[in-house]
Design a protein around this motif. Sequence first.
Motif, short mmCIF file in Angstrom:
data_model
loop_
_atom_site.label_atom_id
_atom_site.label_comp_id
_atom_site.label_asym_id
_atom_site.label_seq_id
_atom_site.Cartn_x
_atom_site.Cartn_y
_atom_site.Cartn_z
N VAL A 143 -10.13 -17.96 26.80
CA VAL A 143 -10.03 -19.42 26.76
C VAL A 143 -11.24 -20.01 26.03
CG1 VAL A 143 -10.05 -21.53 28.16
CG2 VAL A 143 -8.61 -19.60 28.82
N LEU A 144 -12.42 -19.51 26.34
CA LEU A 144 -13.62 -19.99 25.66
C LEU A 144 -13.53 -19.72 24.16
CD1 LEU A 144 -16.41 -18.88 28.14
CD2 LEU A 144 -15.73 -21.21 27.60
N ALA A 145 -13.09 -18.53 23.80
CA ALA A 145 -12.96 -18.19 22.39
C ALA A 145 -11.98 -19.12 21.69
CB ALA A 145 -12.51 -16.73 22.24
N TYR A 146 -10.89 -19.40 22.35
CA TYR A 146 -9.86 -20.29 21.82
C TYR A 146 -10.39 -21.71 21.63
CZ TYR A 146 -5.08 -22.22 21.56
OH TYR A 146 -3.92 -22.85 21.18
N LEU A 147 -11.11 -22.21 22.63
CA LEU A 147 -11.63 -23.57 22.59
C LEU A 147 -12.77 -23.77 21.60
CD1 LEU A 147 -11.72 -24.45 26.40
CD2 LEU A 147 -10.08 -25.27 24.68
N HIS A 148 -13.56 -22.74 21.41
CA HIS A 148 -14.77 -22.87 20.60
C HIS A 148 -14.69 -22.17 19.24
CE1 HIS A 148 -16.93 -24.86 23.81
NE2 HIS A 148 -16.37 -23.99 24.63
N GLY A 149 -13.52 -21.66 18.91
CA GLY A 149 -13.35 -21.03 17.61
C GLY A 149 -14.16 -19.78 17.41
N CYS A 150 -14.25 -18.96 18.44
CA CYS A 150 -15.00 -17.69 18.38
C CYS A 150 -14.02 -16.56 18.06
CB CYS A 150 -15.71 -17.43 19.69
SG CYS A 150 -16.93 -18.68 20.14
N ALA A 151 -13.81 -16.32 16.78
CA ALA A 151 -12.80 -15.36 16.34
C ALA A 151 -13.08 -13.95 16.83
CB ALA A 151 -12.69 -15.39 14.82
N GLU A 152 -14.33 -13.53 16.79
CA GLU A 152 -14.66 -12.17 17.20
C GLU A 152 -14.43 -11.97 18.70
OE1 GLU A 152 -18.39 -9.01 16.92
OE2 GLU A 152 -18.57 -10.97 15.97
N LEU A 153 -14.82 -12.95 19.49
CA LEU A 153 -14.61 -12.88 20.93
C LEU A 153 -13.12 -12.91 21.26
CD1 LEU A 153 -15.71 -12.85 23.82
CD2 LEU A 153 -15.95 -15.35 23.66
N LYS A 154 -12.39 -13.72 20.54
CA LYS A 154 -10.94 -13.81 20.77
C LYS A 154 -10.27 -12.47 20.47
CE LYS A 154 -6.97 -16.53 19.28
NZ LYS A 154 -6.55 -17.60 18.38
N GLN A 155 -10.61 -11.86 19.34
CA GLN A 155 -10.02 -10.58 18.98
C GLN A 155 -10.40 -9.49 19.98
OE1 GLN A 155 -7.77 -9.99 16.40
NE2 GLN A 155 -7.54 -8.15 17.62
N ALA A 156 -11.66 -9.48 20.37
CA ALA A 156 -12.11 -8.47 21.33
C ALA A 156 -11.42 -8.66 22.68
CB ALA A 156 -13.63 -8.55 21.50
N GLY A 157 -11.24 -9.91 23.08
CA GLY A 157 -10.54 -10.18 24.34
C GLY A 157 -9.10 -9.72 24.29
N MET A 158 -8.43 -9.99 23.18
CA MET A 158 -7.04 -9.56 23.04
C MET A 158 -6.95 -8.03 23.03
SD MET A 158 -5.58 -12.28 20.35
CE MET A 158 -4.28 -13.28 21.01
N ASP A 159 -7.87 -7.40 22.34
CA ASP A 159 -7.91 -5.93 22.33
C ASP A 159 -8.13 -5.39 23.75
OD1 ASP A 159 -7.58 -5.97 19.58
OD2 ASP A 159 -9.70 -5.57 19.15
N PHE A 160 -9.02 -6.05 24.48
CA PHE A 160 -9.33 -5.63 25.84
C PHE A 160 -8.09 -5.71 26.73
CE2 PHE A 160 -10.91 -5.93 30.13
CZ PHE A 160 -11.99 -5.06 30.15
N VAL A 161 -7.37 -6.82 26.64
CA VAL A 161 -6.14 -6.99 27.43
C VAL A 161 -5.13 -5.91 27.05
CG1 VAL A 161 -4.16 -8.49 27.90
CG2 VAL A 161 -6.47 -9.45 27.83
N PHE A 162 -5.00 -5.64 25.76
CA PHE A 162 -4.07 -4.63 25.28
C PHE A 162 -4.44 -3.24 25.83
CE2 PHE A 162 -2.51 -1.62 22.07
CZ PHE A 162 -1.17 -1.96 22.05
N ASP A 163 -5.75 -2.95 25.87
CA ASP A 163 -6.22 -1.63 26.32
C ASP A 163 -6.31 -1.50 27.84
OD1 ASP A 163 -6.46 -0.85 23.68
OD2 ASP A 163 -8.60 -1.33 23.57
N HIS A 164 -6.33 -2.63 28.56
CA HIS A 164 -6.49 -2.62 30.02
C HIS A 164 -5.37 -3.45 30.64
CE1 HIS A 164 -10.53 -1.85 28.41
NE2 HIS A 164 -10.65 -1.04 29.46
N SER A 165 -4.20 -2.87 30.74
CA SER A 165 -3.03 -3.61 31.22
C SER A 165 -3.20 -4.13 32.65
CB SER A 165 -1.78 -2.75 31.11
OG SER A 165 -1.91 -1.59 31.90
N GLU A 166 -4.13 -3.57 33.40
CA GLU A 166 -4.36 -4.05 34.76
C GLU A 166 -4.84 -5.50 34.80
OE1 GLU A 166 -8.18 -1.68 33.75
OE2 GLU A 166 -6.06 -1.57 33.30
N VAL A 167 -5.34 -5.98 33.67
CA VAL A 167 -5.75 -7.39 33.57
C VAL A 167 -4.59 -8.30 33.93
CG1 VAL A 167 -6.40 -9.21 31.94
CG2 VAL A 167 -7.54 -6.99 31.85
N LEU A 168 -3.40 -7.94 33.49
CA LEU A 168 -2.22 -8.78 33.66
C LEU A 168 -1.82 -8.95 35.13
CD1 LEU A 168 -0.13 -7.37 30.68
CD2 LEU A 168 -1.65 -9.36 30.70
N GLN A 169 -2.35 -8.12 36.00
CA GLN A 169 -2.01 -8.18 37.42
C GLN A 169 -3.01 -8.99 38.24
OE1 GLN A 169 0.97 -7.01 38.14
NE2 GLN A 169 1.07 -6.40 36.01
#
Length: 86
Positions: A39-65
């Motif tokens: 959310v912070l990355a999205y609001l503040h235009g932090c492209a690297e943080l946004k990409q890393a966060g998305m990668d993290f969610v993709f690699d750690h499916s337990e986040v979704l729970q």
Amino acid sequence: VAEGLLYAATKYELLDLKQACERSLLSTLAVANVGRRLVLAYLHGCAELKQAGMDFVFDHSEVLQTEAWKETAEKNPALLTEVIQR
């Protein structure tokens, strides 16, 4: 601390501080905080943080729970859509 400073760095266009905050937030990504960080990355235009966060969610499916993720998804449907489309 980095989250609060990110708001100020964005508001006052302090690019070096913004980058330092982004690096700090990147270094502490975890299951419990990745939703908030996206959310912070999205609001503040932090492209690297946004990409890393998305990668993290993709690699750690337990986040979704987690309750934190469910709350993030409810409050930020556009972000959820972007993560799903990845």
